[in-house]
Design a protein around this motif. Structure first.
Motif, short mmCIF file in Angstrom:
data_model
loop_
_atom_site.label_atom_id
_atom_site.label_comp_id
_atom_site.label_asym_id
_atom_site.label_seq_id
_atom_site.Cartn_x
_atom_site.Cartn_y
_atom_site.Cartn_z
N GLU A 13 36.94 33.92 35.63
CA GLU A 13 38.11 33.75 34.75
C GLU A 13 37.83 32.59 33.79
OE1 GLU A 13 41.82 33.49 36.96
OE2 GLU A 13 42.82 32.65 35.21
N LEU B 85 44.72 34.00 33.61
CA LEU B 85 46.03 34.42 34.13
C LEU B 85 47.06 33.31 33.91
CD1 LEU B 85 45.13 36.31 37.42
CD2 LEU B 85 45.58 37.24 35.16
N ILE C 46 50.14 38.72 33.58
CA ILE C 46 49.31 39.33 34.63
C ILE C 46 49.42 40.84 34.44
CG2 ILE C 46 48.93 39.59 37.12
CD1 ILE C 46 49.99 36.82 37.49
N LEU D 135 46.53 40.83 43.01
CA LEU D 135 45.75 39.61 43.26
C LEU D 135 45.27 39.51 44.71
CD1 LEU D 135 47.73 37.00 41.12
CD2 LEU D 135 45.44 37.91 40.67
#
Ligand SMILES: Cc1ncc(COP(=O)(O)O)c(C=O)c1O
Length: 324
Positions: A215, A228, A233, A239
């Motif tokens: 990420e 995020l 999201i 998740l």
């Protein structure tokens, strides 16, 4: 002369149409990046799809899912927010199947993306670059709400996106490695790649396989990936299927894009550099096993950024936010 029977794999297959030629991409071992002899790092070259990215599989799945459900008819306009690759893949597939395509895209993506979209006949609507892909999503949702003649596949919320990986990419990796996958690393964009692989691998291999997301740091955009922490999201993301998320800076993504090129001869896009960086970190923590990561696209669309020829010490000195 008698020819032996043609096996599909060694020649890459024989197809009646370019859309059919999507998938069955190579899995290549990166030996120089491996920190220990017992740990093998494998790159799944999604860059080898017909339009050069992992999104060919997704675009095909999105359109064929809508066709099967009777949601679209030839001549209709498909509308989709995209930072580039999904739009380019949809452009090719829509032009083959007779649909019009309109994409909503941030106005600061590289010029190569605009050219590729136009090349396939797509119409482009630009959203403010400083709002990133979230701005493109918001604008496309507004346009679809205002005009019901559009069909929006909406890759962020469409289960056909992860299913393309569950049925395609993940299955191919399992076949190549005969089920011996210990860690899987992919970038987090829509989440489709991570979710499709996580479901397939956890289903077949249980919890011993670790699913790791690369990420970008918040405020350090890497084209194709999202933080995020920016507040959105995508609805397809669960998740709980991720074992870990590891943050990567923009500068590290560029440095590792160069390591892929300089040490392994792999000409990849910048998100693949971010993902490779995380894959090597995971490999460092293991004593043995296979780490697989996704090469989302190749470097052609990023050439104008100059990063492939810049001296490495100059990259190290960069203010990372200088880049996208
Ligand atoms: C270059 C690139 N890398 C990574 C990703 C992330 O993949 P996913 O959307 O499956 O999370 C994308 C998605 O658009 C992409 O274009």
């Amino acid at each position: 002369m008698a020819y032996p029977p043609l096996e599909t794999r060694p020649c890459g297959g024989r197809y009646t149409d370019i859309v059919e030629a999507i998938g069955n991409t190579p899995l290549v071992e990166l030996r120089r990046l491996s920190p220990k002899p017992g740990v093998r790092i494998w790159a799944k070259l999604e860059s080898r799809n017909p339009t050069g990215s992992v999104k060919d599989r997704v675009a095909k799945a999105l359109i064929e899912d809508a066709e099967e459900k009777g949601l679209i008819r030839p001549g209709q306009t498909i509308l989709e927010p995209t930072s580039g690759n999904t739009g380019i893949a949809l452009g090719m597939i829509c032009s083959r199947k007779g649909y019009k395509l309109k994409v909503v895209m941030p106005d600061n993506v590289t010029p190569e993306r605009t050219q590729l979209l136009k090349m396939y006949g797509a119409e482009i609507v630009y959203s403010p670059g400083d709002q990133g892909s979230n701005g493109a999503v918001a604008m496309a949702l507004d346009m679809a709400a205002a005009d019901p003649s559009y069909y929006m596949p909406y890759q962020y919320g469409n289960e056909a996106n992860p299913r393309a990986h569950y049925e395609g990419t993940a299955r191919e990796i399992l076949l190549e490695l005969e089920g011996r996958v210990d860690a899987f690393v992919a970038g987090l964009g829509t989440g489709g790649t991570l979710m499709g692989h996580a479901r397939r691998f956890k289903e077949e291999l249980g919890d011993r396989v670790k699913i790791v997301a690369a990420e970008p740091m918040q405020g350090e955009p890497v084209q194709g990936l999202r933080s995020l922490d920016d507040g959105f999201i995508p609805p397809i993301i669960d998740l709980s299927l991720l074992d870990r998320k590891i943050f990567v800076t923009n500068r590290d993504a560029i440095l590792w894009t160069r390591r892929l090129l300089d040490e392994e001869g792999l000409f990849a896009g910048v998100s693949s550099g971010a993902i490779a960086r995380v894959a090597v970190r995971i490999a460092n923590e293991m004593d043995e096993g296979n780490v697989v990561f996704i090469v989302c696209d190749d470097g052609w669309k990023y050439l104008s950024s100059g990063i492939y020829t810049l001296p490495v010490d100059e990259i190290e000195d960069l203010e990372s936010t200088l880049w996208w």
